[in-house]
Scaffold this active site. Structure first.
Site, PDB file in Angstrom:
ATOM      1  N   SER A 451      -2.735 -49.368 -13.500  1.00 42.12           N
ATOM      2  CA  SER A 451      -1.908 -50.401 -12.880  1.00 42.12           C
ATOM      3  C   SER A 451      -2.277 -50.594 -11.417  1.00 42.12           C
ATOM      4  O   SER A 451      -2.668 -49.651 -10.727  1.00 42.12           O
ATOM      5  CB  SER A 451      -0.429 -50.051 -13.010  1.00 42.12           C
ATOM      6  OG  SER A 451      -0.162 -48.809 -12.403  1.00 42.12           O
ATOM      7  N   HIS A 712       2.304 -41.395  -5.099  1.00 41.64           N
ATOM      8  CA  HIS A 712       3.746 -41.554  -4.854  1.00 41.64           C
ATOM      9  C   HIS A 712       4.046 -41.826  -3.399  1.00 41.64           C
ATOM     10  O   HIS A 712       5.163 -42.161  -3.041  1.00 41.64           O
ATOM     11  CB  HIS A 712       4.495 -40.291  -5.294  1.00 41.64           C
ATOM     12  CG  HIS A 712       4.409 -40.066  -6.764  1.00 41.64           C
ATOM     13  ND1 HIS A 712       3.602 -39.100  -7.314  1.00 41.64           N
ATOM     14  CD2 HIS A 712       4.986 -40.709  -7.794  1.00 41.64           C
ATOM     15  CE1 HIS A 712       3.693 -39.158  -8.624  1.00 41.64           C
ATOM     16  NE2 HIS A 712       4.532 -40.125  -8.948  1.00 41.64           N
TER      17      HIS A 712
HETATM   18  C1  MET Z   1       2.807 -42.601 -15.894  1.00 44.28           C
HETATM   19  S1  MET Z   1       1.153 -42.787 -16.298  1.00 44.28           S
HETATM   20  C2  MET Z   1       0.805 -44.422 -15.913  1.00 44.28           C
HETATM   21  C3  MET Z   1      -0.434 -44.911 -16.543  1.00 44.28           C
HETATM   22  C4  MET Z   1      -0.625 -46.386 -16.493  1.00 44.28           C
HETATM   23  N1  MET Z   1      -1.871 -46.784 -17.104  1.00 44.28           N
HETATM   24  C5  MET Z   1      -0.601 -46.852 -15.045  1.00 44.28           C
HETATM   25  O1  MET Z   1      -1.629 -46.879 -14.437  1.00 44.28           O
HETATM   26  O2  MET Z   1       0.430 -47.184 -14.519  1.00 44.28           O
END
Ligand code: MET
Ligand SMILES: [Zn+2]
Length: 773
Positions: A451, A712
């Site tokens: 993402s 985070h």
């Molecule tokens: C909580 S894992 C998240 C993986 C997802 N493909 C992302 O990049 O957000």
């Protein structure tokens, strides 16, 4: 008389009032006083609601603005050094939970304190703030102890409640030693801690409490004989010190097993057990409690949303009443209702659009009613609640025979699974050679986890589309532009394996749930996740299957924009299962296998469409691990099989990635090996290479990308610090297997910091290449 009781009511409010209040307080929109006043009202509503449903013993002290374990720590003065100079009050408590950052002003220096660690509460998706203890820890009870205050608050309303607190052994053993106290054996703090419990009990007794619920959830874990012995001495001591109180020790999420041995002559008045997770333990527990002790039966699933089969629950309860007599039996939900949504009253859309399914549901309010009906039937005979029982039986039967929960084709396909479907054609070393030949990449390839920033514009467009303010064509157009933007950014950053950015996904499970048969979505099925954050897990009610491709259009479009490889992004079956409310009429393993087949089809379609890199995320695989080690293998067998079923139907040259985060992997290491992914990316940047040690000692031989930066935090990591991390990784991982990537997806970040962080990250890979050339 059998008592109708509850272990805890959701604190978030029927329409997430607490969340909104707390966030308004953070934003400076309401005062501390307004926050407190609103909370008083909410608590009163919760108590009255439970009373109205017919409960005779109602919990108090279960409310929290942020986390009840945090509240408990504060109440007992377990406050890490770095927060102690802050003034007491909500603001300090929130700072402990979420960290605090304030720029310097003329009168004050800048404040920048890291939050306390947050951890998943057993196998739930609720996160608690991990208590931090110091070698010289002192405990004392805060003035106006929250537990006493809330008991009095209810008393003033004429409601006599059962105060709930976390027990001393769980409090200590779910905590950790503070940084300055490495090596501290937490249990040694017990003698210093118990006097504070005694003081709290004295205050509760003085306020007029009789029953007190003491949560000791660690009793459902594998604890040592030494700890069980501590349970015995602790409770013999505490009960002697508080002769006016009756202690109910509450266990949940699993069986108490032989840990029950301390109960009999511990002086406690009762024990609560989870009969939803572990119905088979009833007989053993009955045989092992003392002659006058009460048994609280956790008969109503506190972690799911389905109506209870009251006839079946009643039968189990009758066994207990026959053995113990009705004065020694309580009826209750299996655990605190913190893990279930609040009320069906606001579930308007489901009620009108899908009355069949709506009829199968029970949220917390309705679950309290179920407790009452069972207790009433036990006390006054089934005839006294004839209509309620008949109504329930009708719902249960309707669900059982519904044509919407089973799909013959899905069942047949499951039956027909053969072992070859769980195996790649060749072992990894063979595949790796072919993969590098067919799709060469630079050394130390760079990638991201999927993402990219979910900007305000993206959320706004989605909201407009959901409300019907823009049509599907306009929305898809918007998403296409976002994808194109994201691809261009990654090309400029010189990343090697690109992603489309997941702009079209609100949530990594819901997105797939919305596209699969067997799933449904609630409007108001919120549960607390951490702090003020709530989640609304999708509901799996029927056999899951894929009707149409779910991600092909976006992925293929993204690939068409670049000559670099585009990674397809899917959520794995275990994570879809773990982050949903799952049907309880067939085993979870079967639901997981159904999900796996759906993902397998999607993987096949991506491959067919020319996508070479396919990532199947399993961030929740560790979270599903059972509480007792004897049960690990069974779970890991079906969970890993589901992942294999999803991913192994591809050619040797197709590169399967997987991603995991939020977890310590050491205890599931063999399972990770068995997943047989070609590339594994893991959260790592904060764990001081602790995890990587395991990968090298166990000789993990596939490719791996341990995150080089924490996603985070908005902080931009320097090339230097990430390079140091990568250099350290090379001590554990052969250079041909090392990927360079962040810890996890970037959706919660802003573009500015993402660009800067990734620029620095790509520079790390370039430096490594230069050094090895
Ligand atoms: C909580 S894992 C998240 C993986 C997802 N493909 C992302 O990049 O957000
Ligand atoms: Zn992740």
């Amino acid at each position: 008389m059998v008592q109708a009781t509850n272990l805890g009511f959701p604190r978030i409010g029927g329409q997430r009032e607490t969340k909104k209040l707390v966030e308004n307080f953070w934003a400076g929109k309401i005062t501390e006083q307004a926050l407190d006043e609103a909370a008083v009202k909410l608590r009163a509503e919760n108590w009255k609601l439970q009373q109205a449903q017919g409960l005779s013993q109602i919990p108090s002290g279960d409310f929290s603005f942020y986390d009840h374990v945090l509240d408990h720590s504060v109440m007992f003065n377990v406050i890490p050094q770095r927060f102690r100079h802050l003034a007491e009050g909500h603001e300090r408590n929130f700072a402990i939970g979420r960290g605090i950052q304030k720029p310097a002003t003329e009168t004050q220096e800048k404040v920048d304190i890291e939050a306390q660690e947050m951890k998943k509460w057993f196998d739930t998706n609720y996160h608690y703030i991990v208590p931090e203890f110091e070698t010289n820890q002192t405990f004392h009870l805060s003035a106006n102890a929250k537990t006493v205050q809330e008991f009095n608050e209810a008393k003033a309303l004429g409601i006599h409640t059962r105060p709930v607190i976390l027990g001393p052994l769980s409090f200590l053993l779910l905590g950790k030693a503070a940084k300055n106290s490495a090596g501290l054996d937490l249990i040694t703090l017990l003698p210093k801690l118990l006097p504070v419990y005694e003081e709290l009990f004295a205050q509760l007794a003085a306020a007029g409490a009789d029953w007190v619920q003491i949560d000791e959830p660690i009793l459902a874990l594998d604890i040592s004989a030494a700890v069980v012995a501590h349970f015995h001495t602790t409770y013999t001591h505490l009960t002697a010190a508080a002769p006016k109180l009756k202690f109910l020790i509450a266990t949940y999420f699993g069986r108490i097993g032989n840990n029950v041995s301390f109960i009999k002559d511990s002086g406690v008045a009762g024990l609560h057990i989870d009969l939803v997770r572990a119905p088979e333990q009833l007989e053993h527990v009955i045989a092992n409690i003392g002659q006058t002790q009460v048994l609280s039966l956790g008969l109503i699933d506190g972690r799911n949303i389905w109506k209870t089969n009251l006839a079946a629950a009643l039968k189990l309860a009758e066994t207990a009443v026959a053995a113990l007599g009705s004065d020694r039996v309580f009826v209750a939900p299996s655990c605190s209702l913190l893990h279930a949504p609040v009320t069906l009253r606001f579930e308007k859309r489901l009620a009108s659009k899908n009355p069949e399914l709506f009829d199968w549901l029970a949220y917390s309010e309705e679950k309290c009613k179920e407790v009452h009906v069972i207790a009433h039937a036990l006390n006054h005979g089934t005839d006294s609640v004839k209509a309620e029982l008949a109504d329930n039986a009708r719902s249960i039967e309707a669900r059982r025979v519904s044509s919407h929960t089973t799909n013959a084709a899905v069942r047949q396909r499951l039956e027909a699974i053969v072992p070859d479907q769980l195996r790649r054609r060749n072992v990894f070393p063979t595949r790796q050679v072919k993969q590098h030949e067919a799709n060469p990449l630079p050394a130390f390839p760079t990638t991201t986890i999927g993402s990219f920033p979910q900007t305000k514009e993206i959320r706004l467009a989605r909201a407009k589309f959901t409300k019907g303010e823009i049509d599907a064509a306009a929305y898809h157009d918007f998403i296409k532009k976002e994808i194109a933007f994201c691809v261009k950014e990654q090309e400029e950053l010189k990343i090697d394996v690109l992603v489309h950015g997941e702009a079209e996904r609100n949530d990594m499970v819901a997105y797939f749930g919305e596209r699969l048969e067997g799933y449904i979505f609630s409007e108001n099925g919120w549960i607390a996740s951490y702090g003020s954050r709530c989640v609304r897990p999708p509901i799996i009610f029927g056999d899951v299957h894929r009707v149409n491709p779910m991600t092909i259009t976006e992925t293929v479009y993204a690939q068409s924009l670049t000559s670099k490889p585009m990674k397809g992004m899917l959520t794995g079956p275990v994570t879809c299962l773990q982050w949903s409310f799952v049907r309880d009429d067939i085993p979870r393993s079967v639901v997981c296998t159904q999900l796996a087949l759906a993902i397998r089809d999607e993987v096949a379609d991506l491959e067919k469409a020319g996508i070479v890199h396919i990532q199947v995320d399993e961030p929740a695989i560790r979270e599903g691990l059972p509480l007792r080690s004897v049960d690990f293998d069974f779970y890991l067998q079906w969970a890993v099989d589901a992942f294999l079923l999803s991913t192994t139907g591809v050619k040797d040259t197709t590169i399967i990635h997987t991603h995991m985060c939020y977890s310590d992997f050491q205890d599931i290491f063999q399972a990770i090996v068995r997943m047989d992914a070609d590339v594994l990316t893991i959260e790592n940047s904060k764990s001081d290479m602790r995890i990587l040690g395991a990968f090298s000692t166990h000789g993990y031989n596939a490719e791996i990308g341990p995150g080089v930066f924490d996603i985070h935090s908005p902080r931009v990591p320097s090339t230097h610090e990430m390079k140091e991390r990568a250099d350290a990784m090379l001590k554990y991982i052969p250079s041909r297997n090392l990927w360079i990537n962040p810890d996890c997806g970037l959706k919660t970040r802003g573009w500015k910091e993402v660009r800067e962080s990734l620029t620095n990250m790509v520079a790390v890979a370039e430096a490594l290449r230069a050094a090895s050339a």
